[in-house]
Design a protein around this motif. Structure first.
Motif, mmCIF file in Angstrom:
data_model
loop_
_atom_site.group_PDB
_atom_site.id
_atom_site.type_symbol
_atom_site.label_atom_id
_atom_site.label_comp_id
_atom_site.label_asym_id
_atom_site.label_seq_id
_atom_site.Cartn_x
_atom_site.Cartn_y
_atom_site.Cartn_z
ATOM 1 N N UNK A 63 -3.187 -4.440 0.034
ATOM 2 C CA UNK A 63 -4.326 -3.552 -0.123
ATOM 3 C C UNK A 63 -5.173 -3.467 1.149
ATOM 4 N N UNK A 64 -4.617 -3.943 2.269
ATOM 5 C CA UNK A 64 -5.343 -3.913 3.534
ATOM 6 C C UNK A 64 -5.464 -2.493 4.079
ATOM 7 N N UNK A 65 -4.473 -1.656 3.794
ATOM 8 C CA UNK A 65 -4.529 -0.259 4.242
ATOM 9 C C UNK A 65 -4.033 0.646 3.126
ATOM 10 N N UNK A 66 -4.402 1.909 3.212
ATOM 11 C CA UNK A 66 -4.001 2.878 2.189
ATOM 12 C C UNK A 66 -2.486 3.041 2.174
ATOM 13 N N UNK A 67 -1.868 3.009 3.327
ATOM 14 C CA UNK A 67 -0.412 3.148 3.414
ATOM 15 C C UNK A 67 0.332 1.950 2.861
ATOM 16 N N UNK A 68 -0.374 0.870 2.599
ATOM 17 C CA UNK A 68 0.265 -0.325 2.077
ATOM 18 C C UNK A 68 0.391 -0.343 0.566
ATOM 19 N N UNK A 69 -0.412 0.452 -0.127
ATOM 20 C CA UNK A 69 -0.340 0.418 -1.593
ATOM 21 C C UNK A 69 -0.214 1.800 -2.248
ATOM 22 N N UNK A 70 -0.676 2.832 -1.595
ATOM 23 C CA UNK A 70 -0.670 4.148 -2.229
ATOM 24 C C UNK A 70 0.727 4.708 -2.486
ATOM 25 N N UNK A 71 1.689 4.589 -1.558
ATOM 26 C CA UNK A 71 3.032 5.104 -1.865
ATOM 27 C C UNK A 71 3.661 4.423 -3.079
ATOM 28 N N UNK A 72 3.487 3.116 -3.190
ATOM 29 C CA UNK A 72 4.042 2.387 -4.329
ATOM 30 C C UNK A 72 3.412 2.824 -5.636
ATOM 31 N N UNK A 73 2.088 2.978 -5.625
ATOM 32 C CA UNK A 73 1.402 3.367 -6.850
ATOM 33 C C UNK A 73 1.730 4.806 -7.251
ATOM 34 N N UNK A 74 1.809 5.714 -6.286
ATOM 35 C CA UNK A 74 2.156 7.108 -6.598
ATOM 36 C C UNK A 74 3.577 7.195 -7.129
ATOM 37 N N UNK A 75 4.513 6.530 -6.441
ATOM 38 C CA UNK A 75 5.913 6.572 -6.878
ATOM 39 C C UNK A 75 6.081 5.887 -8.234
ATOM 40 N N UNK A 104 6.751 7.413 2.204
ATOM 41 C CA UNK A 104 6.760 6.415 3.270
ATOM 42 C C UNK A 104 7.188 7.029 4.602
ATOM 43 N N UNK A 105 8.192 7.914 4.563
ATOM 44 C CA UNK A 105 8.723 8.463 5.805
ATOM 45 C C UNK A 105 7.904 9.625 6.354
ATOM 46 N N UNK A 106 7.327 10.443 5.478
ATOM 47 C CA UNK A 106 6.696 11.667 5.945
ATOM 48 C C UNK A 106 5.165 11.666 5.870
ATOM 49 N N UNK A 107 4.606 10.925 4.944
ATOM 50 C CA UNK A 107 3.154 11.004 4.735
ATOM 51 C C UNK A 107 2.435 9.791 5.298
ATOM 52 N N UNK A 108 2.861 8.602 4.937
ATOM 53 C CA UNK A 108 2.115 7.404 5.346
ATOM 54 C C UNK A 108 2.749 6.725 6.540
#
Length: 108
Positions: A63-75, A104-108
């Protein structure tokens, strides 16, 4: 690993797989009804295994960065939503994986 060692390993794995597949038929094949505990486990274990897989997949979220948790939660939400909507496990897991990889590849 030599060729003989590899072939012996494959043969042993195939034999064990075959034995695991046929063992329930050998044990319960002659009885008319399946024991209640086996029926209960057949109903409960798939859900328990899926819950364990979800926990395993999400255990290292950062949860240190948005890219660290948001892709997992959205998917994960997309996978759950697709399953509730279509009731198709393969479709929901496959599209959830595609969504995660695209995020992961295109957004974050």
């Amino acid at each position: 690993m030599s060729r003989a060692h590899a072939m012996i390993s494959v043969a042993i794995m195939a034999l064990v797989t075959i034995m695991i597949r046929f063992l329930p038929f050998v044990i319960f094949g002659k009885k008319q009804n399946t024991p209640k505990i086996i029926t209960y486990l057949g109903k409960v274990l798939p859900h328990a295994i899926m819950a364990m897989l979800v926990v395993y997949c999400l255990k290292n979220i950062s949860f240190a960065s948005v890219g660290g948790f948001l892709p997992e939660l959205i998917a994960g939400a997309a996978t759950a939503g697709l399953y509730v909507w279509k009731k198709n496990t393969l479709l929901s897991i496959g599209l959830g994986t595609v969504i995660y990889m695209l995020l992961v590849q295109l957004v974050f």
